[in-house]
Design a protein around this motif. Sequence first.
Motif, PDB file in Angstrom:
ATOM      1  N   ALA A 178       0.830  -1.211   0.000  1.00 11.01           N
ATOM      2  CA  ALA A 178       0.000   0.000   0.000  1.00 11.01           C
ATOM      3  C   ALA A 178       0.862   1.257   0.000  1.00 11.01           C
ATOM      4  O   ALA A 178       0.616   2.189  -0.770  1.00 11.01           O
ATOM      5  N   SER A 179       1.897   1.272   0.837  1.00 15.28           N
ATOM      6  CA  SER A 179       2.672   2.508   0.974  1.00 15.28           C
ATOM      7  C   SER A 179       3.516   2.789  -0.268  1.00 15.28           C
ATOM      8  O   SER A 179       3.787   3.942  -0.592  1.00 15.28           O
ATOM      9  N   MET A 180       3.923   1.737  -0.981  1.00 12.23           N
ATOM     10  CA  MET A 180       4.736   1.961  -2.188  1.00 12.23           C
ATOM     11  C   MET A 180       3.878   2.264  -3.409  1.00 12.23           C
ATOM     12  O   MET A 180       4.387   2.459  -4.510  1.00 12.23           O
ATOM     13  N   LYS A 181       2.570   2.264  -3.199  1.00 12.52           N
ATOM     14  CA  LYS A 181       1.616   2.575  -4.273  1.00 12.52           C
ATOM     15  C   LYS A 181       1.923   1.765  -5.530  1.00 12.52           C
ATOM     16  O   LYS A 181       2.141   2.331  -6.618  1.00 12.52           O
ATOM     17  N   VAL A 182       1.950   0.481  -5.379  1.00 16.01           N
ATOM     18  CA  VAL A 182       2.255  -0.391  -6.513  1.00 16.01           C
ATOM     19  C   VAL A 182       1.024  -0.456  -7.414  1.00 16.01           C
ATOM     20  O   VAL A 182      -0.040  -0.887  -6.969  1.00 16.01           O
ATOM     21  N   PRO A 183       1.138  -0.004  -8.659  1.00 12.90           N
ATOM     22  CA  PRO A 183      -0.065   0.102  -9.500  1.00 12.90           C
ATOM     23  C   PRO A 183      -0.443  -1.222 -10.167  1.00 12.90           C
ATOM     24  O   PRO A 183      -0.523  -1.331 -11.380  1.00 12.90           O
ATOM     25  N   PRO A 197      -3.690 -13.346   4.907  1.00 12.15           N
ATOM     26  CA  PRO A 197      -4.726 -13.161   5.928  1.00 12.15           C
ATOM     27  C   PRO A 197      -5.032 -11.710   6.297  1.00 12.15           C
ATOM     28  O   PRO A 197      -6.215 -11.357   6.415  1.00 12.15           O
ATOM     29  N   PRO A 198      -4.042 -10.824   6.465  1.00 11.28           N
ATOM     30  CA  PRO A 198      -4.429  -9.475   6.887  1.00 11.28           C
ATOM     31  C   PRO A 198      -5.297  -8.733   5.871  1.00 11.28           C
ATOM     32  O   PRO A 198      -6.037  -7.829   6.238  1.00 11.28           O
ATOM     33  N   ILE A 199      -5.213  -9.102   4.577  1.00 12.54           N
ATOM     34  CA  ILE A 199      -6.045  -8.421   3.579  1.00 12.54           C
ATOM     35  C   ILE A 199      -7.420  -9.071   3.489  1.00 12.54           C
ATOM     36  O   ILE A 199      -8.424  -8.396   3.303  1.00 12.54           O
ATOM     37  N   THR A 229      -7.253  -2.779  10.189  1.00 12.14           N
ATOM     38  CA  THR A 229      -5.851  -3.147  10.414  1.00 12.14           C
ATOM     39  C   THR A 229      -4.937  -2.547   9.352  1.00 12.14           C
ATOM     40  O   THR A 229      -3.874  -2.025   9.662  1.00 12.14           O
ATOM     41  N   ILE A 230      -5.343  -2.680   8.102  1.00 11.38           N
ATOM     42  CA  ILE A 230      -4.474  -2.255   6.999  1.00 11.38           C
ATOM     43  C   ILE A 230      -4.842  -0.869   6.498  1.00 11.38           C
ATOM     44  O   ILE A 230      -3.998  -0.092   6.088  1.00 11.38           O
ATOM     45  N   GLY A 231      -6.136  -0.588   6.500  1.00  9.45           N
ATOM     46  CA  GLY A 231      -6.572   0.728   6.037  1.00  9.45           C
ATOM     47  C   GLY A 231      -7.235   0.653   4.670  1.00  9.45           C
ATOM     48  O   GLY A 231      -7.457  -0.438   4.129  1.00  9.45           O
ATOM     49  N   PRO A 232      -7.524   1.828   4.094  1.00 12.95           N
ATOM     50  CA  PRO A 232      -8.287   1.869   2.836  1.00 12.95           C
ATOM     51  C   PRO A 232      -7.570   1.217   1.653  1.00 12.95           C
ATOM     52  O   PRO A 232      -8.185   0.949   0.632  1.00 12.95           O
ATOM     53  N   ALA A 233      -6.261   0.932   1.814  1.00 16.47           N
ATOM     54  CA  ALA A 233      -5.496   0.349   0.695  1.00 16.47           C
ATOM     55  C   ALA A 233      -5.987  -1.049   0.310  1.00 16.47           C
ATOM     56  O   ALA A 233      -5.605  -1.564  -0.740  1.00 16.47           O
ATOM     57  N   GLN A 287     -13.821  -9.516  -3.589  1.00 15.54           N
ATOM     58  CA  GLN A 287     -13.047  -8.288  -3.767  1.00 15.54           C
ATOM     59  C   GLN A 287     -13.515  -7.241  -2.759  1.00 15.54           C
ATOM     60  O   GLN A 287     -14.715  -7.112  -2.513  1.00 15.54           O
ATOM     61  N   TRP A 288     -12.567  -6.520  -2.188  1.00 13.02           N
ATOM     62  CA  TRP A 288     -12.924  -5.391  -1.322  1.00 13.02           C
ATOM     63  C   TRP A 288     -13.407  -4.247  -2.208  1.00 13.02           C
ATOM     64  O   TRP A 288     -12.677  -3.783  -3.074  1.00 13.02           O
TER      65      TRP A 288
END
Lengths: 427, 288
Positions: A258-263, A272-274, A282-286, A396-397
């Motif tokens: 998420a932080s590296m903004k991988v497109p 599991p965390p996703i 836990t992870i956020g909007p990413a 899918q989220w």
Amino acid sequence: MKKQIFCVLWVILLISWVGSVTTFAADEIVLGIPTSIYTPFGKENIKAVQLAVEEINSKGGVKVGDKAYKLKVQIADTRGGEPTTPVHDALMAYEKLITEHKPHAIVVGAFRSEVLIAAMDIVAKYKIPHLGTIAQTPKFQAQFQTDPQKYKYLFRVTTDAAIDAMYANAMLDKLKKDFNLNKAYFIYQDTLWAKAFAGLMSKHVKETGWEELGFDGYAAGATDFSPALQKIKEQKAQVIGMVWDVPLGAGIFTKQYASMKVPALLFAGLVPPIGAPQAPKTIGPAVEYSLNLEFPVGSSLPLKKLPKTVEFLENFKKKFGDLPEAPAVNSSAYDSVYILKEAIEKANSLNADDIVAALEKTDYKGVSGRIRFDKNHTAIFGLENPNETGVCVVFQWQKDEKGNLVRVPVFPEFLAEGKVILPPWMK
Amino acid sequence: MSLLIYGLIQSVTLALYAVGFSLVYGVSGIANFSHGAIYILSGYLIWAGLNLFNLPYALSFVIAIFLTSLLGFSLYWLLLYRVRGIPLAELVVTFASGVAILELMTWAGFSGIRYSLPPVVFGSLEFLGISLDYQRLMVLGTGIFLVVGLYLFVHHTKIGLAFRAMAQSERTALSIGIESDWVGSLSMALGSAVSAVSAVAILPLGIMEPTIGYEVLIYALAVAIVGGLESTPGMVAGGFVTGYGQLVTAKLFGPKWMIIVPLLIIILVLAIRPSGIFGKMKELEERV
């Protein structure tokens, strides 16, 4: 004084010995759970078993002849989910549970595939019906085939990496067909099951016209994924196939992705965390747009088209206060207790060989679909019909009308409640 | 370029793992093997402040620093004081305390997906085509802050000067009225506080698990052994050697080999130069 100290030590020894030798009441059936109890999978599988046990006991228990037996759970922590635990230590915990608590059957079983394979000999030695629901390596079947008579006590009530890959590959086909995506990059945890899973995905993409830009294995204790994520950005991969079950690395990967903004579109074979219901917190909007495979159905996502998943997860939430964390194998743990109950009642005996004979004839419609075993004592899963086999789901989220992130089942079609949405940066 | 930037962050992260360990060892000669446990405990304390007591981040952080300092201070007076001066016993005591803390956290169920700290600073920037989130920049900032801060502390404060005196010669320090147990316990408190500061910079990058404590200890040892157990510049150098070593290994041989880099480095340094790059402690024996 010496005499007093000796007496105290003697009493302590006696108490320890008495404590270590468990006797079970004559009207109890003991279910042993040797697993990694502090991993999300171990933790939630135990809860699923406890839920099933409570339901069965409240309805009178398991009937053998004229007698009704209550189920009782005995748990041992193998710590197999921790990257630093040697297989041997986990096996010792397995054997200790068997010799101390003398379970009539084992459910859930090994977390790590390496432990499962090694534990097969222990289970065969003590001749205890074993209904495994976590470890996913297809090597289970290969080992089983080496001596089916010896290993007949072992059953797998859940999917394996080949089934997971079958779903993942079908989803990749769909992405290719619907969106013309054709560049994939795979990252996997360097363990038996994950390597097998990612390997099958890699083989599939090579055979179906995808360009595979990378296939990177990381040690289970890895804490930095920037080398792979940077390569993914540079090479303009469209889909990241990720298979990772150890929570620590999975969490770091997810936040780093998420932080590296991988497109690229993240397709979590298992991260599991996703996939967890708690992911937005836990992870956020990413997590938005990420695709997740849940194997089998009902592990954490209630599906409108399969009412048993809704019922199980509602009861789970009612009892434990929240949905299961891990988006995998929880429904299998729940089903395994009912499958065992049915087998014991059919066998009308607590003899292990009789129970195994009855288990082989299992035909049970549970939360995870219809469960029957093949000649390798592995539950049969398919892509088409939950009335015929066990099934999985890809979700899918996505944002709902109110802007909340929700998990939308998108594949297979007979379970879908929505369509895959590509992230804006890929349109 | 990305290798350089992410290598830098990875190196500073590793140096941050080691800074508290190195500080305690440099001042009091105590190899604090409970360092990793205190590090991850501080993360859980912040989490508890945020999620159980709904406190603001800053307040949770301050409370975590205070509690971990108190823990380090208490460990000294309750356990280490009795075995002070017996290095093996000190090591056993700190290791056992660390294991006890980590196993208690595991037993209490502090593992799983929900134990995650949010970033202290949200957002990211693009730099020469590389996305870099502010939290990683905070790791860099924290590394610089701690190294500069510790330098100023030990050179320009009374307690810091007492620390240096102890580090140079405990007996001479005693002869001029510096109470060694008092300084030793303060170094444990400060080392623990530094761990908490490192934790707030690093832990939001992932999720928390008690097993992180073991991992941090291994990395701290690797970095400290490479640079020299008691040396702050050595610790920075150790972080860079290990961090870039890992990334270069990933590039050349594949990422799955990254994890063995710190272990290989420990073996190599112990075989070639046991004092580490900047270490002085065994220099004389090495010459002999």
